[in-house]
Design an enzyme around this catalytic site. Structure first.
Site, PDB file in Angstrom:
ATOM      1  N   SER A  56       2.727 -66.555  21.172  1.00  0.00           N
ATOM      2  CA  SER A  56       2.438 -65.900  19.893  1.00  0.00           C
ATOM      3  C   SER A  56       3.195 -64.578  19.772  1.00  0.00           C
ATOM      4  CB  SER A  56       0.925 -65.728  19.740  1.00  0.00           C
ATOM      5  OG  SER A  56       0.576 -65.548  18.389  1.00  0.00           O
ATOM      6  N   ASP A 211       0.626 -72.538  17.628  1.00  0.00           N
ATOM      7  CA  ASP A 211       0.528 -71.368  18.505  1.00  0.00           C
ATOM      8  C   ASP A 211      -0.026 -71.776  19.875  1.00  0.00           C
ATOM      9  OD1 ASP A 211      -0.511 -68.941  19.754  1.00  0.00           O
ATOM     10  OD2 ASP A 211      -0.292 -67.975  17.801  1.00  0.00           O
TER      11      ASP A 211
END
Length: 382
Positions: A56, A211
């Site tokens: 991320s 993610d």
């Protein structure tokens, strides 16, 4: 943004003894400014990582580091985080007493960030979308920003190894894209930061990825499971809090839930690895005491191969809490929030470099030495 002068505080890093330098960066949106401060302190100490790993926002910071020449890394990190700051109207609202910060965060949710994400009206209407656009926001602005702060030729050259984690949407399996094994591009970084339902999945080689933080937000296993195993000094930068008080209202419940979810079993992973590495060292020590004719037995060779004398010094940096922060702290892209978290990362790392815990005595049977840093410093309210 942090303007501390470059003092070039060189730390004692004996790579012949310690091995590779690894930087592991957790995911966490605006909280990732702390990681940039950590890198500034390392850079000023002359410590350039051989390998950077992230998920991320950690993947984004990692890609900016790995995707630039050493003299350009810090300026490009500053440029990126400068672009992440909210617009002047939201900043003005944020400074208003009372609900100013909450109102500014609401403006971010409703209007996005110009250099990061923008609303996707079709998703808000509940319409059927293509899988690659199924998110409440479009991250096209982020892709453009990354293209401007990352040198893709340097990124793909693997001068500094880069690993970014993403979650396969179809199989729910973690996938680490590693520049040692394949060319890593901005698309891979985008996949690592495609947090649903806000951001749409990214398709790579026919597969959709979200993610990596939804499966493993602290990607330390990429280091521990690497083959062949190598000794190293590993800085793990954690921006969510694995420990915290019992919440007594719903705002605190939501804040604690995020910390618990995104701290991502980091402590238990470390404890398991300590046990595994100790066993590897014990096996290796025992193997050295066997007679030569016993060592030559194929079955014995197979068993003793589980032994390993590599050693990892793991320095765990923990970002502090900010007074008044709540469950929206990961979207606190205020100038003050970014500045204070950056400064905290810088100060914490300077303290660790002054202490140089990897030079202290340790049990020679330990293959994994954990160095905890102080946590819980309270910053001024943002």
């Amino acid at each position: 943004m942090l303007t501390t002068p470059d003092t070039r505080r060189h730390a004692v890093i004996d790579r012949t003894q310690l091995g590779q330098i690894v930087l592991v960066l957790q995911g966490g949106g605006a909280l990732g400014a702390y990681q940039a401060g950590v890198y500034q302190a390392l850079d000023e100490a002359g410590i350039e990582p051989d390998w950077v790993i992230g998920t991320s926002i950690g993947a984004i910071n990692a890609a900016i580091i790995a995707g630039n020449r050493p003299d350009q890394r810090l300026p490009r990190l500053r440029e990126f985080w400068s672009r992440m700051q909210r617009d002047p109207v939201a900043e003005f609202v944020c400074r208003m007493p009372g609900w100013g910060a909450a109102a500014a965060n609401a403006m971010t949710v409703l209007g996005g960030l110009p250099a990061f994400f923008k609303p996707n009206p079709l998703a808000a209407l509940g319409l059927t979308l293509e899988p690659e656009t199924a998110g409440y926001y479009s991250t096209a602005p982020l892709e453009k920003t990354l293209d401007e702060v990352i040198d893709t030729e340097i990124l793909s050259a693997c001068t500094t190894r880069l690993t970014v984690g993403a979650a396969n949407v179809r199989t729910a399996q973690m996938r680490y894209f590693d520049s040692r094994d394949m060319p890593v591009s901005i698309r891979h970084v985008m996949a690592s930061g495609a947090l649903p339902p806000a951001f749409p999945a990214v398709r790579i080689d026919g597969e959709l990825y979200w993610d990596g933080g939804i499966l493993s937000n602290t990607p330390v296993e990429a280091v521990f499971d690497d083959a062949p195993r190598r000794s190293g000094l590993v800085f793990t930068v954690n921006i969510w809090h694995p420990e915290g008080p019992e919440p007594d209202d719903m705002i605190k419940v939501m804040a604690r839930q995020k910390d618990v979810q995104y701290a991502s079993r980091a402590k238990s992973q470390v404890e398991r690895q300590k046990q595994i590495h100790r066993l590897r060292h014990i096996i290796a020590e025992l193997a050295q005491r066997l007679p030569e004719e016993t060592k030559a037995d194929p079955e014995i060779r197979h068993m003793t191969a589980y032994g390993c004398l590599t050693r990892m010094h793991v320095v765990r940096l923990q970002a502090p809490a900010v007074v008044g922060e709540d469950h929206t702290k990961d979207i606190d892209f205020s100038a003050r929030g970014i500045r204070e978290r950056w400064e905290a990362g810088y100060a914490d790392t300077i303290r660790v470099l002054d202490q140089q815990p990897w030079t202290h005595q340790f049990d020679p049977l330990e293959g994994f030495i954990l160095h905890e840093t102080e946590a819980g410093t309270i910053l001024s309210e943002g």
